[in-house]
Scaffold this motif. Structure first.
Motif, PDB file in Angstrom:
ATOM      1  N   PRO A  41       0.817  -1.225   0.000  1.00 26.63           N
ATOM      2  CA  PRO A  41       0.000   0.000   0.000  1.00 26.63           C
ATOM      3  C   PRO A  41       0.846   1.267   0.000  1.00 26.63           C
ATOM      4  CG  PRO A  41       0.110  -0.911   2.204  1.00 26.63           C
ATOM      5  CD  PRO A  41       0.822  -1.887   1.317  1.00 26.63           C
ATOM      6  N   GLU A  42       0.327   2.276  -0.631  1.00 27.06           N
ATOM      7  CA  GLU A  42       0.936   3.613  -0.613  1.00 27.06           C
ATOM      8  C   GLU A  42      -0.133   4.595  -0.160  1.00 27.06           C
ATOM      9  OE1 GLU A  42       3.909   6.463  -0.997  1.00 27.06           O
ATOM     10  OE2 GLU A  42       4.093   4.292  -1.233  1.00 27.06           O
ATOM     11  N   LYS A  43       0.165   5.363   0.858  1.00 27.46           N
ATOM     12  CA  LYS A  43      -0.815   6.302   1.394  1.00 27.46           C
ATOM     13  C   LYS A  43      -0.582   7.702   0.830  1.00 27.46           C
ATOM     14  CE  LYS A  43      -1.728   3.940   5.784  1.00 27.46           C
ATOM     15  NZ  LYS A  43      -1.744   4.095   7.270  1.00 27.46           N
ATOM     16  N   LEU A  44      -1.665   8.441   0.726  1.00 25.28           N
ATOM     17  CA  LEU A  44      -1.584   9.824   0.262  1.00 25.28           C
ATOM     18  C   LEU A  44      -0.752  10.646   1.230  1.00 25.28           C
ATOM     19  CD1 LEU A  44      -2.562  12.130  -1.620  1.00 25.28           C
ATOM     20  CD2 LEU A  44      -4.521  12.387  -0.070  1.00 25.28           C
ATOM     21  N   LYS A  45       0.140  11.452   0.679  1.00 23.54           N
ATOM     22  CA  LYS A  45       0.948  12.359   1.483  1.00 23.54           C
ATOM     23  C   LYS A  45       0.725  13.784   0.986  1.00 23.54           C
ATOM     24  CE  LYS A  45       4.681   8.967   2.143  1.00 23.54           C
ATOM     25  NZ  LYS A  45       4.132   7.927   1.251  1.00 23.54           N
ATOM     26  N   LEU A  50      -2.188  19.430   7.966  1.00 20.49           N
ATOM     27  CA  LEU A  50      -2.315  18.472   6.876  1.00 20.49           C
ATOM     28  C   LEU A  50      -2.200  17.041   7.391  1.00 20.49           C
ATOM     29  CD1 LEU A  50      -0.110  20.287   4.208  1.00 20.49           C
ATOM     30  CD2 LEU A  50      -2.608  20.062   4.177  1.00 20.49           C
ATOM     31  N   ASP A  51      -1.228  16.815   8.280  1.00 23.27           N
ATOM     32  CA  ASP A  51      -1.051  15.475   8.847  1.00 23.27           C
ATOM     33  C   ASP A  51      -2.282  15.047   9.631  1.00 23.27           C
ATOM     34  OD1 ASP A  51       1.457  15.429   7.734  1.00 23.27           O
ATOM     35  OD2 ASP A  51       2.504  15.941   9.601  1.00 23.27           O
ATOM     36  N   GLY A  52      -2.855  15.971  10.382  1.00 15.47           N
ATOM     37  CA  GLY A  52      -4.053  15.649  11.150  1.00 15.47           C
ATOM     38  C   GLY A  52      -5.226  15.315  10.252  1.00 15.47           C
ATOM     39  N   TRP A  53      -5.346  16.039   9.145  1.00 19.56           N
ATOM     40  CA  TRP A  53      -6.432  15.782   8.188  1.00 19.56           C
ATOM     41  C   TRP A  53      -6.277  14.393   7.573  1.00 19.56           C
ATOM     42  CZ3 TRP A  53      -6.872  14.882   2.920  1.00 19.56           C
ATOM     43  CH2 TRP A  53      -8.147  15.084   2.360  1.00 19.56           C
ATOM     44  N   LEU A  54      -5.044  14.016   7.249  1.00 21.09           N
ATOM     45  CA  LEU A  54      -4.804  12.707   6.635  1.00 21.09           C
ATOM     46  C   LEU A  54      -5.053  11.560   7.604  1.00 21.09           C
ATOM     47  CD1 LEU A  54      -1.560  13.454   4.589  1.00 21.09           C
ATOM     48  CD2 LEU A  54      -3.811  12.908   3.658  1.00 21.09           C
ATOM     49  N   GLU A  55      -4.772  11.782   8.874  1.00 22.53           N
ATOM     50  CA  GLU A  55      -4.968  10.728   9.871  1.00 22.53           C
ATOM     51  C   GLU A  55      -6.428  10.302   9.977  1.00 22.53           C
ATOM     52  OE1 GLU A  55      -3.399  12.002  13.570  1.00 22.53           O
ATOM     53  OE2 GLU A  55      -1.288  11.864  12.943  1.00 22.53           O
ATOM     54  N   LYS A  56      -7.340  11.205   9.664  1.00 22.22           N
ATOM     55  CA  LYS A  56      -8.773  10.916   9.764  1.00 22.22           C
ATOM     56  C   LYS A  56      -9.327  10.280   8.495  1.00 22.22           C
ATOM     57  CE  LYS A  56      -9.436  14.857  12.866  1.00 22.22           C
ATOM     58  NZ  LYS A  56     -10.122  16.168  13.056  1.00 22.22           N
TER      59      LYS A  56
END
Length: 211
Positions: free
Chosen positions: A142-146, A182-188
């Motif tokens: 898997p590759e996650k959005l960054k 941005l990191d917090g938004w991605l965590e959700k």
């Protein structure tokens, strides 16, 4: 195209050659630089002018699109050979697992250009097509959005045609704060995809090995 000689009117000396079709000049001072004798530069300038508008030829004798280039067939063959060599090297390095023992999430099929979560389904597709399956397929990872704050800021400043120095108004703390948001938004959120990782080969034939 036969090149034409370019001479200095004052001295009568040859200073270069030009293409008889487009008049592009190959000057002696620009051919070979300070390396090599004058006769070598003369020959190089003459050849450059002669070849400027073609026709050009590949080492195999077929016509090419520019001087020193490969023809489409030779380029395609070379690229295929390079890709095959890269694939063999990756397979030699990779961990191997038999299809019956595989417990991963997805494998990638080059033939069907999609991922499969079931080896039986993949083999069934080959059977439906009347084709033999390959010796192995690659497991996917898997590759996650960054999201990178610096990249976003740079892109938006450029898109909005901000003047030079506009980014200087943003402090290191400002940039750190944006990255944290941005990191917090991605965590959700779970935005990810799967790609052929070249780390683990799933063997579709039990006899498949490094050799």
């Amino acid at each position: 195209m036969e090149p034409r000689e370019l001479t200095d009117k004052a001295t009568g000396k040859t200073v270069g050659y030009f293409c008889g079709k487009c008049l592009h000049v190959s000057a002696l001072m620009l051919i070979g630089g300070h390396v090599g004798e004058k006769d070598e530069r003369v020959a190089a300038a003459r050849q450059a002018a002669a070849e400027h508008c073609g026709p050009w030829f590949c080492a195999c004798g077929a016509e090419a699109k520019r001087p020193g280039a490969e023809c489409d067939r030779c380029r395609g063959q070379r690229q295929t050979e390079e890709a095959d060599a890269k694939e063999r090297a990756a397979f030699e390095r990779a961990e191997k697992v038999a299809a019956k023992d595989w417990a991963g999430e997805y494998v990638w099929s080059d033939r069907f250009e999609e991922i499969f979560d079931d080896i039986g389904e993949l083999l069934g597709r080959y059977e439906d097509e009347g084709e033999e399956p390959p010796d192995y397929v690659w497991e996917c990872e898997p590759e996650k959005l960054k999201l990178d704050a610096e990249d976003i800021l740079e892109a938006q400043l450029d898109c909005q045609e901000a003047p030079d120095g506009a980014a200087d108004h943003l402090t290191t703390d400002d940039r750190t704060e944006l990255q944290a948001l941005l990191d917090g938004w991605l965590e959700k959120r779970s935005v990810k995809w799967w790609w052929k990782a070249y780390r683990r080969a799933v063997l579709l034939r039990e006899e498949t090995s490094d050799g």
